[in-house]
Motif scaffolding. Structure first.
Motif, PDB file in Angstrom:
ATOM      1  N   ARG A 289       5.635   1.614 -16.611  1.00 29.48           N
ATOM      2  CA  ARG A 289       6.724   0.699 -16.924  1.00 29.48           C
ATOM      3  C   ARG A 289       7.980   1.181 -16.202  1.00 29.48           C
ATOM      4  NH1 ARG A 289       5.607  -0.539 -23.394  1.00 29.48           N
ATOM      5  NH2 ARG A 289       3.324  -0.628 -23.175  1.00 29.48           N
ATOM      6  N   VAL A 290       8.647   0.269 -15.504  1.00 22.62           N
ATOM      7  CA  VAL A 290       9.816   0.627 -14.695  1.00 22.62           C
ATOM      8  C   VAL A 290      11.014  -0.176 -15.188  1.00 22.62           C
ATOM      9  CG1 VAL A 290      10.742   0.784 -12.369  1.00 22.62           C
ATOM     10  CG2 VAL A 290       8.282   1.072 -12.744  1.00 22.62           C
ATOM     11  N   VAL A 291      12.101   0.538 -15.496  1.00 24.06           N
ATOM     12  CA  VAL A 291      13.316  -0.091 -16.010  1.00 24.06           C
ATOM     13  C   VAL A 291      14.382  -0.087 -14.913  1.00 24.06           C
ATOM     14  CG1 VAL A 291      15.106  -0.007 -17.775  1.00 24.06           C
ATOM     15  CG2 VAL A 291      12.773   0.713 -18.346  1.00 24.06           C
ATOM     16  N   THR A 292      14.840  -1.244 -14.527  1.00 25.22           N
ATOM     17  CA  THR A 292      15.925  -1.436 -13.542  1.00 25.22           C
ATOM     18  C   THR A 292      15.861  -0.463 -12.363  1.00 25.22           C
ATOM     19  OG1 THR A 292      17.441  -0.045 -14.852  1.00 25.22           O
ATOM     20  CG2 THR A 292      17.489  -2.430 -15.257  1.00 25.22           C
ATOM     21  N   PRO A 293      14.826  -0.538 -11.544  1.00 25.75           N
ATOM     22  CA  PRO A 293      14.767   0.328 -10.360  1.00 25.75           C
ATOM     23  C   PRO A 293      15.836  -0.066  -9.339  1.00 25.75           C
ATOM     24  CG  PRO A 293      13.048  -1.329 -10.248  1.00 25.75           C
ATOM     25  CD  PRO A 293      13.690  -1.476 -11.609  1.00 25.75           C
ATOM     26  N   TYR A 294      16.247   0.892  -8.518  1.00 20.65           N
ATOM     27  CA  TYR A 294      17.284   0.624  -7.523  1.00 20.65           C
ATOM     28  C   TYR A 294      16.738  -0.194  -6.356  1.00 20.65           C
ATOM     29  CZ  TYR A 294      20.845   3.651  -9.560  1.00 20.65           C
ATOM     30  OH  TYR A 294      21.796   4.184 -10.378  1.00 20.65           O
ATOM     31  N   ALA A 295      15.524   0.127  -5.893  1.00 21.83           N
ATOM     32  CA  ALA A 295      14.982  -0.519  -4.705  1.00 21.83           C
ATOM     33  C   ALA A 295      14.101  -1.704  -5.071  1.00 21.83           C
ATOM     34  CB  ALA A 295      14.171   0.491  -3.895  1.00 21.83           C
ATOM     35  N   PRO A 296      14.345  -2.875  -4.479  1.00 25.20           N
ATOM     36  CA  PRO A 296      13.536  -4.053  -4.822  1.00 25.20           C
ATOM     37  C   PRO A 296      12.100  -3.966  -4.316  1.00 25.20           C
ATOM     38  CG  PRO A 296      15.041  -4.551  -3.026  1.00 25.20           C
ATOM     39  CD  PRO A 296      15.417  -3.198  -3.526  1.00 25.20           C
ATOM     40  N   SER A 297      11.837  -3.114  -3.308  1.00 26.38           N
ATOM     41  CA  SER A 297      10.500  -3.039  -2.713  1.00 26.38           C
ATOM     42  C   SER A 297       9.695  -1.841  -3.215  1.00 26.38           C
ATOM     43  CB  SER A 297      10.621  -2.968  -1.182  1.00 26.38           C
ATOM     44  OG  SER A 297      11.410  -1.844  -0.802  1.00 26.38           O
ATOM     45  N   TRP A 298       9.970  -1.406  -4.424  1.00 23.31           N
ATOM     46  CA  TRP A 298       9.358  -0.177  -4.922  1.00 23.31           C
ATOM     47  C   TRP A 298       7.843  -0.266  -5.045  1.00 23.31           C
ATOM     48  CZ3 TRP A 298       6.860  -0.690  -9.640  1.00 23.31           C
ATOM     49  CH2 TRP A 298       7.206  -1.799 -10.407  1.00 23.31           C
ATOM     50  N   ARG A 299       7.280  -1.441  -5.243  1.00 21.11           N
ATOM     51  CA  ARG A 299       5.827  -1.555  -5.417  1.00 21.11           C
ATOM     52  C   ARG A 299       5.055  -1.188  -4.147  1.00 21.11           C
ATOM     53  NH1 ARG A 299       4.524  -4.172 -10.276  1.00 21.11           N
ATOM     54  NH2 ARG A 299       6.194  -5.445 -11.141  1.00 21.11           N
ATOM     55  N   ASP A 300       5.739  -1.159  -3.004  1.00 25.54           N
ATOM     56  CA  ASP A 300       5.072  -0.884  -1.729  1.00 25.54           C
ATOM     57  C   ASP A 300       5.172   0.568  -1.302  1.00 25.54           C
ATOM     58  OD1 ASP A 300       4.478  -3.633  -1.513  1.00 25.54           O
ATOM     59  OD2 ASP A 300       6.479  -4.026  -0.664  1.00 25.54           O
ATOM     60  N   ALA A 301       5.566   1.458  -2.198  1.00 29.68           N
ATOM     61  CA  ALA A 301       5.749   2.867  -1.846  1.00 29.68           C
ATOM     62  C   ALA A 301       4.466   3.468  -1.277  1.00 29.68           C
ATOM     63  CB  ALA A 301       6.196   3.660  -3.068  1.00 29.68           C
ATOM     64  N   VAL A 302       4.581   4.115  -0.110  1.00 29.80           N
ATOM     65  CA  VAL A 302       3.390   4.681   0.548  1.00 29.80           C
ATOM     66  C   VAL A 302       2.872   5.918  -0.177  1.00 29.80           C
ATOM     67  CG1 VAL A 302       4.065   3.781   2.803  1.00 29.80           C
ATOM     68  CG2 VAL A 302       4.859   6.049   2.096  1.00 29.80           C
ATOM     69  N   SER A 303       3.676   6.472  -1.070  1.00 28.79           N
ATOM     70  CA  SER A 303       3.260   7.684  -1.785  1.00 28.79           C
ATOM     71  C   SER A 303       2.263   7.406  -2.894  1.00 28.79           C
ATOM     72  CB  SER A 303       4.495   8.386  -2.373  1.00 28.79           C
ATOM     73  OG  SER A 303       5.230   7.497  -3.198  1.00 28.79           O
ATOM     74  N   ALA A 304       2.002   6.140  -3.204  1.00 23.15           N
ATOM     75  CA  ALA A 304       1.083   5.795  -4.292  1.00 23.15           C
ATOM     76  C   ALA A 304      -0.360   5.806  -3.786  1.00 23.15           C
ATOM     77  CB  ALA A 304       1.432   4.434  -4.867  1.00 23.15           C
ATOM     78  N   VAL A 305      -0.768   6.926  -3.212  1.00 22.72           N
ATOM     79  CA  VAL A 305      -2.112   7.036  -2.628  1.00 22.72           C
ATOM     80  C   VAL A 305      -3.159   6.907  -3.727  1.00 22.72           C
ATOM     81  CG1 VAL A 305      -3.683   8.496  -1.314  1.00 22.72           C
ATOM     82  CG2 VAL A 305      -1.221   8.507  -0.796  1.00 22.72           C
ATOM     83  N   GLY A 306      -4.052   5.935  -3.593  1.00 20.90           N
ATOM     84  CA  GLY A 306      -5.105   5.742  -4.590  1.00 20.90           C
ATOM     85  C   GLY A 306      -4.625   5.159  -5.895  1.00 20.90           C
ATOM     86  N   ALA A 307      -3.381   4.708  -5.953  1.00 19.99           N
ATOM     87  CA  ALA A 307      -2.829   4.204  -7.222  1.00 19.99           C
ATOM     88  C   ALA A 307      -2.122   2.870  -7.032  1.00 19.99           C
ATOM     89  CB  ALA A 307      -1.867   5.236  -7.811  1.00 19.99           C
ATOM     90  N   GLN A 308      -2.498   2.128  -5.989  1.00 12.54           N
ATOM     91  CA  GLN A 308      -1.860   0.839  -5.768  1.00 12.54           C
ATOM     92  C   GLN A 308      -2.112  -0.141  -6.910  1.00 12.54           C
ATOM     93  OE1 GLN A 308       0.380  -0.339  -3.784  1.00 12.54           O
ATOM     94  NE2 GLN A 308       0.607   1.606  -2.695  1.00 12.54           N
ATOM     95  N   ASP A 309      -3.270   0.004  -7.578  1.00 14.25           N
ATOM     96  CA  ASP A 309      -3.537  -0.882  -8.718  1.00 14.25           C
ATOM     97  C   ASP A 309      -2.537  -0.637  -9.837  1.00 14.25           C
ATOM     98  OD1 ASP A 309      -4.639   1.668  -9.050  1.00 14.25           O
ATOM     99  OD2 ASP A 309      -6.203   0.969 -10.424  1.00 14.25           O
ATOM    100  N   ILE A 310      -2.157   0.632 -10.054  1.00 13.42           N
ATOM    101  CA  ILE A 310      -1.166   0.960 -11.077  1.00 13.42           C
ATOM    102  C   ILE A 310       0.198   0.406 -10.671  1.00 13.42           C
ATOM    103  CG2 ILE A 310       0.067   2.854 -12.222  1.00 13.42           C
ATOM    104  CD1 ILE A 310      -2.502   4.476 -12.091  1.00 13.42           C
ATOM    105  N   MET A 311       0.535   0.526  -9.395  1.00 12.39           N
ATOM    106  CA  MET A 311       1.828   0.023  -8.917  1.00 12.39           C
ATOM    107  C   MET A 311       1.915  -1.499  -9.064  1.00 12.39           C
ATOM    108  SD  MET A 311       3.834   2.489  -7.827  1.00 12.39           S
ATOM    109  CE  MET A 311       4.883   1.994  -6.475  1.00 12.39           C
ATOM    110  N   GLN A 312       0.831  -2.184  -8.721  1.00  8.31           N
ATOM    111  CA  GLN A 312       0.867  -3.645  -8.768  1.00  8.31           C
ATOM    112  C   GLN A 312       0.865  -4.184 -10.197  1.00  8.31           C
ATOM    113  OE1 GLN A 312       1.573  -5.424  -6.061  1.00  8.31           O
ATOM    114  NE2 GLN A 312       1.663  -3.408  -5.062  1.00  8.31           N
ATOM    115  N   SER A 313       0.253  -3.442 -11.119  1.00  2.31           N
ATOM    116  CA  SER A 313       0.208  -3.895 -12.515  1.00  2.31           C
ATOM    117  C   SER A 313       1.362  -3.351 -13.340  1.00  2.31           C
ATOM    118  CB  SER A 313      -1.121  -3.480 -13.162  1.00  2.31           C
ATOM    119  OG  SER A 313      -1.248  -2.060 -13.201  1.00  2.31           O
ATOM    120  N   ALA A 314       2.200  -2.489 -12.733  1.00  4.84           N
ATOM    121  CA  ALA A 314       3.344  -1.922 -13.459  1.00  4.84           C
ATOM    122  C   ALA A 314       4.263  -3.045 -13.929  1.00  4.84           C
ATOM    123  CB  ALA A 314       4.109  -0.957 -12.565  1.00  4.84           C
TER     124      ALA A 314
END
Length: 242
Positions: A34-59
């Motif tokens: 769960r993410v509350v008021t993030p600064y960057a609008p494109s946070w779901r595309d972070a390259v550091s989420a290796v193997g966890a894109q499903d978590i990022m997209q469903s966040a």
């Protein structure tokens, strides 16, 4: 782990830290981000989420911390202890699994502040307890992603305790806040503590409710009592009913 955890990131500044947090969650079997008021609008595309894109997209994205905590029965604010005045219990990270074993089951939020300022005092005041990651005095805090992975790892180290035969039921954050709202209204109506601001009255009530560790039915009884005294119920509350 049988307990259901949510990782809540409050106003994170760097999308790569969000991605790294998601990766840490995936490493240890947590999925509710769960993410509350993030600064960057494109946070779901972070390259550091290796193997966890499903978590990022469903966040899930929230506009405030109370919204993110609404369905949680336990809420833990992760913070360094320097210059903090705390009313809640403080749990060192290595002691967290044992502490949780003595608590009611249900959705548990692990709350992390942003990289620059951490959690505000108001954010911490909303939480059940404070989680502290012990570090050396010269370096009292850790990176956001590091804090998430250390916490997830510590939770994975100990097997979950057996469920109680008659588990107690704790109210969610949102249900507790409804009770606090009615009790605060009763204080205003009665003229008690009118020298306090509404925020101060609610903070006081939140602390008292937290210390009492009331079950869900007990809290609803208090809410109905407040409603009756305020003239919002036509009959007195005889039973513990929602």
């Amino acid at each position: 782990m049988t307990r259901d955890f949510a990782v809540v990131l409050v106003s994170p500044r760097d999308p790569n830290n969000i991605g790294a947090a998601a990766r840490a969650m995936a490493n240890f079997g947590l999925t509710d981000l769960r993410v509350v008021t993030p600064y960057a609008p494109s946070w779901r595309d972070a390259v550091s989420a290796v193997g966890a894109q499903d978590i990022m997209q469903s966040a899930r994205l929230f506009d405030s911390l109370p919204q993110a905590l609404s369905d949680c029965v336990l809420t833990l604010a992760t913070t360094a202890l320097k210059n903090r005045r705390l009313d809640q219990p403080v749990i060192a990270l290595p002691d967290l699994p044992v502490w949780l074993a003595g608590q009611m089951q249900g959705k548990t939020a692990l709350v992390f502040g942003n990289e620059k300022t951490g959690l505000s005092n108001d954010d911490i005041g909303l939480c059940t307890a404070v989680l502290h990651i012990p570090t050396r005095a010269k370096q009292p805090s850790v990176n956001l992603a590091q804090a998430v992975i250390l916490t997830c790892y510590e939770l994975s180290r100990q097997a979950a305790p057996a469920a109680a035969a008659h588990p107690l039921e704790r109210a969610t954050f949102a249900q507790t806040e409804l009770v606090i709202d009615e009790l605060e209204g009763l204080m205003v109506q009665s003229g008690f503590r009118t020298d306090y601001t509404p925020a101060q009255r609610k903070a006081l009530l939140r602390t008292l409710v937290r210390k009492a560790e009331l079950e869900k039915d007990d809290l609803f009884f208090l809410k109905n009592f407040a409603l009756y005294v305020r003239g919002k119920l036509t009959e007195p509350p005889h039973e513990h009913t929602p």
